[in-house]
Design an enzyme around this catalytic site. Structure first.
Site, PDB file in Angstrom:
ATOM      1  N   CYS A 197       0.814  -1.227   0.000  1.00  0.00           N
ATOM      2  CA  CYS A 197       0.000   0.000   0.000  1.00  0.00           C
ATOM      3  C   CYS A 197       0.840   1.266   0.000  1.00  0.00           C
ATOM      4  CB  CYS A 197      -0.949  -0.013   1.192  1.00  0.00           C
ATOM      5  SG  CYS A 197      -1.920  -1.527   1.244  1.00  0.00           S
ATOM      6  N   HIS A 251      -3.191   6.766   2.836  1.00  0.00           N
ATOM      7  CA  HIS A 251      -3.675   5.502   2.273  1.00  0.00           C
ATOM      8  C   HIS A 251      -5.064   5.204   2.841  1.00  0.00           C
ATOM      9  CE1 HIS A 251      -4.126   1.430   1.136  1.00  0.00           C
ATOM     10  NE2 HIS A 251      -3.844   0.922   2.310  1.00  0.00           N
ATOM     11  N   ASN A 309     -10.151  -0.313   0.023  1.00  0.00           N
ATOM     12  CA  ASN A 309      -8.686  -0.297   0.021  1.00  0.00           C
ATOM     13  C   ASN A 309      -8.188  -0.820  -1.327  1.00  0.00           C
ATOM     14  OD1 ASN A 309      -5.959  -0.804   0.390  1.00  0.00           O
ATOM     15  ND2 ASN A 309      -6.207  -1.739   2.412  1.00  0.00           N
TER      16      ASN A 309
HETATM   17  O1  UT7 Z   1      -3.800  -1.764   3.592  1.00  0.00           O
HETATM   18  C1  UT7 Z   1      -2.938  -2.471   4.416  1.00  0.00           C
HETATM   19  C2  UT7 Z   1      -3.152  -2.139   5.802  1.00  0.00           C
HETATM   20  N1  UT7 Z   1      -4.369  -2.746   6.312  1.00  0.00           N
HETATM   21  C3  UT7 Z   1      -5.005  -2.143   7.282  1.00  0.00           C
HETATM   22  O2  UT7 Z   1      -4.588  -1.073   7.683  1.00  0.00           O
HETATM   23  C4  UT7 Z   1      -6.173  -2.828   7.924  1.00  0.00           C
HETATM   24  C5  UT7 Z   1      -6.031  -2.754   9.413  1.00  0.00           C
HETATM   25  N2  UT7 Z   1      -7.064  -3.451  10.196  1.00  0.00           N
HETATM   26  C6  UT7 Z   1      -8.354  -3.033  10.192  1.00  0.00           C
HETATM   27  O3  UT7 Z   1      -8.756  -2.167   9.444  1.00  0.00           O
HETATM   28  C7  UT7 Z   1      -9.272  -3.652  11.214  1.00  0.00           C
HETATM   29  O4  UT7 Z   1      -8.526  -4.358  12.166  1.00  0.00           O
HETATM   30  C8  UT7 Z   1     -10.369  -4.576  10.612  1.00  0.00           C
HETATM   31  C9  UT7 Z   1     -11.359  -3.762   9.834  1.00  0.00           C
HETATM   32  C10 UT7 Z   1      -9.720  -5.616   9.721  1.00  0.00           C
HETATM   33  C11 UT7 Z   1     -11.121  -5.269  11.744  1.00  0.00           C
HETATM   34  O5  UT7 Z   1     -11.680  -4.309  12.622  1.00  0.00           O
HETATM   35  P1  UT7 Z   1     -11.485  -4.454  14.202  1.00  0.00           P
HETATM   36  O6  UT7 Z   1     -12.232  -3.340  14.818  1.00  0.00           O
HETATM   37  O7  UT7 Z   1     -10.002  -4.533  14.463  1.00  0.00           O
HETATM   38  O8  UT7 Z   1     -12.217  -5.786  14.509  1.00  0.00           O
HETATM   39  P2  UT7 Z   1     -11.619  -7.121  15.164  1.00  0.00           P
HETATM   40  O9  UT7 Z   1     -10.676  -7.779  14.245  1.00  0.00           O
HETATM   41  O10 UT7 Z   1     -11.145  -6.801  16.543  1.00  0.00           O
HETATM   42  O11 UT7 Z   1     -12.925  -7.980  15.303  1.00  0.00           O
HETATM   43  C12 UT7 Z   1     -13.954  -7.648  16.227  1.00  0.00           C
HETATM   44  C13 UT7 Z   1     -15.083  -8.646  16.065  1.00  0.00           C
HETATM   45  C14 UT7 Z   1     -14.604 -10.106  16.034  1.00  0.00           C
HETATM   46  O12 UT7 Z   1     -15.569 -10.905  16.679  1.00  0.00           O
HETATM   47  P3  UT7 Z   1     -15.320 -11.399  18.172  1.00  0.00           P
HETATM   48  O13 UT7 Z   1     -14.049 -12.183  18.163  1.00  0.00           O
HETATM   49  O14 UT7 Z   1     -15.218 -10.146  19.006  1.00  0.00           O
HETATM   50  O15 UT7 Z   1     -16.545 -12.213  18.469  1.00  0.00           O
HETATM   51  C15 UT7 Z   1     -14.601 -10.435  14.561  1.00  0.00           C
HETATM   52  O16 UT7 Z   1     -14.806 -11.811  14.316  1.00  0.00           O
HETATM   53  O17 UT7 Z   1     -15.722  -8.421  14.815  1.00  0.00           O
HETATM   54  C16 UT7 Z   1     -15.778  -9.641  14.079  1.00  0.00           C
HETATM   55  N3  UT7 Z   1     -15.705  -9.335  12.663  1.00  0.00           N
HETATM   56  C17 UT7 Z   1     -16.800  -9.085  11.936  1.00  0.00           C
HETATM   57  N4  UT7 Z   1     -18.106  -9.048  12.244  1.00  0.00           N
HETATM   58  C18 UT7 Z   1     -18.977  -8.742  11.252  1.00  0.00           C
HETATM   59  C19 UT7 Z   1     -14.599  -9.233  11.896  1.00  0.00           C
HETATM   60  N5  UT7 Z   1     -14.969  -8.925  10.638  1.00  0.00           N
HETATM   61  C20 UT7 Z   1     -16.321  -8.823  10.629  1.00  0.00           C
HETATM   62  C21 UT7 Z   1     -17.275  -8.525   9.643  1.00  0.00           C
HETATM   63  N6  UT7 Z   1     -18.581  -8.494  10.009  1.00  0.00           N
HETATM   64  N7  UT7 Z   1     -16.923  -8.243   8.361  1.00  0.00           N
END
Ligand code: UT7
Length: 331
Positions: free
Chosen positions: A114, A253, A283
C-alpha cells in the site's frame, strides 16, 4: 533546486460495484458493521477473471499520455506499483508498456504494497534530481480482489480494484519537497500472501489451505498503521518545520476510516483538510492515494499552489510520507 512534479494524473475504476449488502450475502456480516468499523460502503471489482491488474492501469496511463501530449516514445521510465501483478514475471510494467507502445523506456515493478505509490514518487524524484530521466510514468495497478477470500469476513469487505497513473517531470517551482520512506521486515508475516511466489509454490495442497489468499492480523496491522503513519508525518513536519498552516490537504492511504481519523487527530487537523474516498472504493492498495488525489483534483479541491501531506502504510511493513507542492497538473 529541481523537483519532481506531478504534471499529469489519472485513475481508472472497473464498472462492477460490490456493495456491503452483497458481501452480506456471502459471509456473516452486515452494512452497519462494515460501515462503522471501516468507513467502506462499496468497492469496485474487475469481474473478468482472466484480466490482470495491468488492465486497470493501462487506461490511466493512456489518459495521462493523451492529456499531457506525451508520445509513448518520449517516456524514459515506467514504474508500476502493484501488490497484485499480472504475473510473477514478466513485470506488470512491461505488460502496460507493451499495450501502450512504450518501447524505449526502462520498466519495472515495485512491490511495496500500500506504500507503493510513495515508493514510486521517491524513486522518480531520485531519477529526476540526478538528471538521468526527465519523463517518468509512475502507475499503480491493483486487482486486490484477486487475493481476497470471499468466505473470510475479516478481510473480504476491505479491498477493491483500481488503477492510477501520473507523469513526473522536472520543475524548478513545484513537486516533491520532502519524502521519508521506510520499511521494517519484522512485520512481514502479519500481512502476507503465503502462496504464489517461490516460498510456497502453487500446489493443490496450498490452494486447499487457502494460502493464495491474503492473511491479515487485523488488530496488529491497525495499530502499526496508526503508529508508523503518525510517526512519519511527524518526521516530515519536523524536517520542514511545518505547521498545519503549511498543509492544504492531507491524503493518507485509504485502508480504514478509523486509521485516517487517527492520523488526522494526531495532527490536530480539521476534517475539511482530509481527502477521503474510502466509502466508495475501499482499500485499493498502492492505487489508493493517486485515485483519491485525482478524484479530489477533478472535484476542484486541489489547486495549483496547494501543499499536500501524503502518508501510507502497508505490508512489509512499509510506510512513508511525502510533502508535495502542486503545480500545473493535467487532470
Ligand atoms: O492496507 C494495508 C493495511 N491494512 C489495514 O490497515 C487494515 C487494518 N485493520 C483493520 O482495518 C481492522 O482491524 C479490521 C477492519 C480488519 C477489523 O476491525 P477491528 O475493529 O479490528 O475488529 P476485530 O478484528 O477486533 O474484530 C472484532 C469482532 C470479532 O468478533 P469477536 O471475536 O469479538 O466475536 C470479529 O470476528 O468483529 C468480528 N468481525 C466481523 N463481524 C462482522 C470481523 N470482521 C467482521 C465482519 N462483520 N466483516
Amino acid at each position: 533546486m529541481t523537483k519532481a512534479a506531478i504534471t499529469g494524473l489519472s485513475h481508472y475504476l472497473p464498472d462492477y460495484v460490490l456493495t456491503n449488502d452483497e458481501i452480506a450475502t456471502m459471509v456473516d456480516t452486515n452494512d452497519e458493521w462494515i460501515t462503522t468499523r471501516t468507513g467502506i460502503k462499496e468497492r469496485r471489482v474487475l469481474k473478468d477473471e482472466h484480466a490482470g491488474s495491468s488492465q486497470l492501469a493501462i487506461p490511466a496511463v493512456r489518459d495521462v499520455l493523451e492529456k499531457t501530449g506525451t508520445a509513448p516514445e518520449e517516456v524514459e521510465l515506467l514504474i508500476c506499483a502493484t501488490s497484485s501483478p499480472d504475473y510473477t514475471w514478466p513485470s506488470t510494467a512491461c505488460v502496460i508498456a507493451d499495450a501502450l507502445n512504450i518501447r524505449n523506456a526502462m520498466c519495472y515493478d515495485i512491490l511495496s504494497a500500500c506504500t507503493g505509490f510513495l515508493y514510486c514518487l521517491q524513486q522518480a524524484q531520485a531519477f529526476i534530481k540526478s538528471g538521468i530521466y526527465k519523463k517518468i510514468i509512475i502507475c499503480s495497478a491493483e486487482k486486490c480482489t484477486s487475493f481476497v477470500n470471499y468466505q473470510d469476513r475479516t478481510t473480504c469487505a476491505l479491498f477493491g480494484d483500481g488503477g492510477a497513473a501520473a507523469l513526473i517531470e522536472p520543475s524548478e517551482e513545484f513537486g516533491v519537497e520532502i519524502a521519508k520512506i521506510h520499511a521494517d521486515g519484522a512485520g512481514h508475516d502479519h500481512l502476507i500472501r503465503y502462496c504464489g511466489g517461490s516460498a510456497n509454490v502453487p500446489s493443490h495442497e496450498a490452494v486447499d489451505k487457502g494460502l493464495h489468499y491474503i492473511y491479515q492480523d487485523g488488530k496488529y496491522v491497525f495499530k502499526n498503521a496508526v503508529n508508523f503513519m503518525t510517526s512519519v508525518v511527524t518526521e516530515v513536519m519536523e524536517e520542514g518545520k511545518l505547521t498545519l498552516d503549511d498543509i492544504d490537504w492531507i491524503c493518507t492511504h485509504q485502508a480504514n476510516k478509523r486509521i485516517i481519523d487517527a492520523v488526522r487527530q494526531h495532527l490536530n487537523a480539521p476534517e475539511e483538510k482530509v481527502i477521503c474516498n474510502i466509502e466508495h472504493v475501499g482499500n485499493t492498495s498502492s492505487a489508493s492515494i493517486p485515485i483519491a488525489l485525482h478524484e479530489a483534483a477533478l472535484e476542484g479541491k486541489i489547486k495549483k499552489g496547494d501543499r499536500l501531506l501524503l502518508a501510507a502504510f502497508g505490508s512489509g511493513f512499509t510506510w512513508g510520507s511525502v510533502y508535495i507542492s502542486w503545480g500545473d497538473c493535467k487532470i
